[in-house]
Design a protein around this motif. Structure first.
Motif, PDB file in Angstrom:
ATOM      1  N   SER A 101      13.929  73.577  -5.750  1.00  0.00           N
ATOM      2  CA  SER A 101      15.263  73.008  -6.138  1.00  0.00           C
ATOM      3  C   SER A 101      15.289  73.074  -7.685  1.00  0.00           C
ATOM      4  N   THR A 102      14.022  72.577  -8.133  1.00  0.00           N
ATOM      5  CA  THR A 102      14.108  72.065  -9.572  1.00  0.00           C
ATOM      6  C   THR A 102      13.860  73.425 -10.232  1.00  0.00           C
ATOM      7  N   THR A 103      12.975  74.392  -9.894  1.00  0.00           N
ATOM      8  CA  THR A 103      12.613  75.532 -10.476  1.00  0.00           C
ATOM      9  C   THR A 103      14.027  76.667 -10.392  1.00  0.00           C
ATOM     10  N   MET A 104      14.549  76.859  -9.249  1.00  0.00           N
ATOM     11  CA  MET A 104      15.415  77.784  -8.903  1.00  0.00           C
ATOM     12  C   MET A 104      16.735  77.418  -9.491  1.00  0.00           C
ATOM     13  N   LEU A 105      17.048  75.965  -8.986  1.00  0.00           N
ATOM     14  CA  LEU A 105      18.511  75.708  -9.301  1.00  0.00           C
ATOM     15  C   LEU A 105      18.779  74.603 -10.394  1.00  0.00           C
ATOM     16  N   GLY A 106      17.527  74.096 -10.919  1.00  0.00           N
ATOM     17  CA  GLY A 106      17.544  73.141 -12.132  1.00  0.00           C
ATOM     18  C   GLY A 106      18.186  71.810 -11.580  1.00  0.00           C
ATOM     19  N   ARG A 107      17.752  71.464 -10.291  1.00  0.00           N
ATOM     20  CA  ARG A 107      18.302  70.268  -9.508  1.00  0.00           C
ATOM     21  C   ARG A 107      16.998  69.482  -9.105  1.00  0.00           C
ATOM     22  N   LEU A 108      17.135  68.173  -9.615  1.00  0.00           N
ATOM     23  CA  LEU A 108      16.140  67.118  -8.865  1.00  0.00           C
ATOM     24  C   LEU A 108      16.614  66.357  -7.599  1.00  0.00           C
ATOM     25  N   PRO A 109      15.626  66.107  -6.810  1.00  0.00           N
ATOM     26  CA  PRO A 109      15.902  65.426  -5.532  1.00  0.00           C
ATOM     27  C   PRO A 109      16.433  64.039  -5.754  1.00  0.00           C
ATOM     28  N   THR A 110      16.787  63.519  -6.924  1.00  0.00           N
ATOM     29  CA  THR A 110      17.224  62.199  -6.924  1.00  0.00           C
ATOM     30  C   THR A 110      18.438  62.108  -8.097  1.00  0.00           C
ATOM     31  N   ASP A 111      19.226  61.338  -8.085  1.00  0.00           N
ATOM     32  CA  ASP A 111      20.364  61.044  -9.287  1.00  0.00           C
ATOM     33  C   ASP A 111      19.864  59.984 -10.242  1.00  0.00           C
ATOM     34  N   GLN A 112      18.412  59.545 -10.069  1.00  0.00           N
ATOM     35  CA  GLN A 112      17.923  58.686 -10.984  1.00  0.00           C
ATOM     36  C   GLN A 112      17.353  59.302 -12.060  1.00  0.00           C
ATOM     37  N   VAL A 113      17.067  60.636 -12.032  1.00  0.00           N
ATOM     38  CA  VAL A 113      16.447  61.364 -13.101  1.00  0.00           C
ATOM     39  C   VAL A 113      16.813  62.779 -13.428  1.00  0.00           C
ATOM     40  N   ILE A 114      16.877  62.985 -14.539  1.00  0.00           N
ATOM     41  CA  ILE A 114      17.445  64.345 -15.073  1.00  0.00           C
ATOM     42  C   ILE A 114      16.370  65.177 -15.669  1.00  0.00           C
ATOM     43  N   ALA A 115      16.301  66.375 -15.741  1.00  0.00           N
ATOM     44  CA  ALA A 115      15.396  67.520 -16.051  1.00  0.00           C
ATOM     45  C   ALA A 115      15.965  67.740 -17.521  1.00  0.00           C
ATOM     46  N   GLY A 116      15.088  67.622 -18.711  1.00  0.00           N
ATOM     47  CA  GLY A 116      15.625  68.069 -19.856  1.00  0.00           C
ATOM     48  C   GLY A 116      14.861  69.188 -20.174  1.00  0.00           C
ATOM     49  N   GLY A 118      11.935  71.624 -22.254  1.00  0.00           N
ATOM     50  CA  GLY A 118      10.675  71.686 -22.311  1.00  0.00           C
ATOM     51  C   GLY A 118       9.930  70.951 -21.205  1.00  0.00           C
ATOM     52  N   GLY A 119      10.490  70.705 -20.108  1.00  0.00           N
ATOM     53  CA  GLY A 119       9.737  69.886 -19.150  1.00  0.00           C
ATOM     54  C   GLY A 119       9.846  68.450 -19.202  1.00  0.00           C
ATOM     55  N   TRP A 120      10.523  67.899 -20.192  1.00  0.00           N
ATOM     56  CA  TRP A 120      10.800  66.365 -20.156  1.00  0.00           C
ATOM     57  C   TRP A 120      11.704  65.972 -19.193  1.00  0.00           C
ATOM     58  N   LEU A 121      11.448  64.751 -18.658  1.00  0.00           N
ATOM     59  CA  LEU A 121      12.353  64.162 -17.497  1.00  0.00           C
ATOM     60  C   LEU A 121      12.787  62.651 -18.209  1.00  0.00           C
ATOM     61  N   PHE A 122      14.103  62.420 -17.786  1.00  0.00           N
ATOM     62  CA  PHE A 122      14.763  61.237 -18.328  1.00  0.00           C
ATOM     63  C   PHE A 122      15.326  60.376 -17.294  1.00  0.00           C
ATOM     64  N   PHE A 123      15.372  59.095 -17.768  1.00  0.00           N
ATOM     65  CA  PHE A 123      15.870  58.186 -16.717  1.00  0.00           C
ATOM     66  C   PHE A 123      17.466  58.140 -16.818  1.00  0.00           C
ATOM     67  N   THR A 124      18.109  58.067 -15.424  1.00  0.00           N
ATOM     68  CA  THR A 124      19.722  58.231 -15.512  1.00  0.00           C
ATOM     69  C   THR A 124      20.187  56.820 -15.146  1.00  0.00           C
ATOM     70  N   GLY A 125      19.402  56.045 -14.606  1.00  0.00           N
ATOM     71  CA  GLY A 125      19.843  54.800 -13.863  1.00  0.00           C
ATOM     72  C   GLY A 125      20.550  53.753 -14.984  1.00  0.00           C
TER      73      GLY A 125
END
Length: 387
Positions: A101-116, A118-125
């Motif tokens: 899901s992350t590689t092909m669609l750019g989606r993560l399996p949670t709404d608490q994290v967003i993919a930025g 350069g591989g960076w992850l950010f909190f969305t809560g």
């Protein structure tokens, strides 16, 4: 090629990726269903208390056969929970789905994290995206409450002759906003951090702004963790130096030799996104500190807010009361090596509890720290505090 052609081509690529993702997911589910049911049938016993580490809960065990009418009513639900938790290849399927899901669609399996980028992850809560985009400003009453409580704390400690500073640990998106997803746009409105600093400067409150020092230092070093919400130990050193300077104290000299690269496997954002990856991050070597053999005590605090960490360093002087959250963990070894005694409490106290703790501990200095996104929860006047 026209703009319409570009749009059609982009839509076609997304549609193709979605179809491939769907085929892969269906194939994996078909293959895993047989193995999964076999695992339940032939290995049904699960140890009680076994943890599902990625979900921070216990794995369900096989429910006993019902013996009463009420147990028969609840049995299907309990059995379904057992099957869901013990399905063969469960963890592998969840992680594989997350990777696809992350590689092909750019989606993560949670709404608490967003993919930025350069591989960076950010909190969305905690409304973090609104805070990043500056669409969530202080209500006037909230800002007034902040200024009133900080002013009361400052007045009370000045009367006792105790230096006091309050500081905010900037959210990762504040320091590394360039890695946030490009579709997120910031408004020109002031952030909550900006709003508080404007009031603090106008009212001469003891609020230390760490942002500029962190923004300058990031030109030479990575200061936050890619897969975690927190700063790394280098970021902690930058914050420590700034705080010591505001207290008019000499910080410990920490050079590059004081750090070693270490693998981090338990980063909070990667765990929430079900990503199994290791981050190489700079870690402060405790033996590089002049007083690394600090004596630590973990004891209940005076007001049942949690546990207190007390450190003692015989070669140093002064007693520090340090009220902090998880960002303060990186600061504690540095502070413990800088003061004769440190009382560190992980809490956001009300002013009533704050002053009672000062009275009980009689410190020479007080530092209070909280993460930027928790500005939306102003300190209370009385009661236990937040959370």
């Amino acid at each position: 090629m026209t703009i319409t052609d570009h749009s059609t081509e982009s839509t076609s690529r997304r549609s193709f990726a979605a179809r491939i993702y769907g085929y892969c997911l269906v194939g994996l589910l078909a293959l895993a269903s047989i193995a999964g049911m076999n695992a339940i049938i032939f290995a049904p016993n699960t140890e009680a208390g076994e943890k599902l580490t990625d979900e921070n809960r216990d794995r369900s065990t096989m429910p006993p056969l019902p013996g009463t009418a009420s147990e028969w009513v609840s049995f299907p639900r309990r059995f379904e929970t057992f099957v869901n938790d013990n399905f063969g290849l469960r963890d592998a399927l969840i992680r594989t789905s997350s990777i696809l899901s992350t590689t092909m669609l750019g989606r993560l399996p949670t709404d608490q994290v967003i993919a930025g980028t350069g591989g960076w992850l950010f909190f969305t809560g905690d409304r973090s995206l609104e805070l990043f985009q500056r669409t969530f400003s202080f209500a006037p009453a909230t800002l007034d409450q902040w200024s009133a409580q900080l002013a009361e704390r400052k007045r009370a400690l000045e009367a006792r002759g105790i230096p006091y500073i309050f500081t905010l640990a900037p959210d990762k998106h504040t320091v590394y906003g360039e890695f946030m997803p490009r579709h997120l746009r910031r408004s020109n409105a002031p952030s909550q951090h900006d709003q508080l600093m404007t009031v603090a400067l106008r009212q001469n409150l003891s609020v230390v702004d760490l942002r500029q020092d962190l923004l300058r230092a990031k030109k030479n070093d990575i200061l936050y963790l890619r897969d975690d919400t927190h700063w790394n130990d280098r970021g902690g050193v930058v914050a420590y130096n700034t705080l010591m300077s505001y207290l008019d104290l000499h910080p410990i000299a920490v050079d590059n030799d004081a750090f070693a690269l270490r693998n981090r496997k338990e980063s909070d954002l990667a765990r929430m996104a079900l990503m199994s990856r290791v981050e190489n991050a700079p870690a402060l070597r405790r033996e590089a500190l002049p007083c690394h053999d600090t004596i630590k005590e973990n004891v209940p605090d005076h007001f049942v807010m949690g546990m207190v960490t007390r450190t003692h360093c015989e070669s140093r002087k002064g007693k520090l009361l340090f009220l902090h959250d998880s960002f303060g963990i990186a600061l504690l070894p540095l502070l413990a090596a800088s003061f004769g005694e440190v009382i560190a409490i992980g809490t956001y106290p009300s002013t009533e509890v704050f002053l009672a703790t000062v009275e009980a501990e009689q410190p020479d200095f007080v530092i209070e720290e909280r993460v930027e996104r928790y500005l939306q929860y102003p300190p209370a006047s009385v009661g236990k505090g937040f959370p």
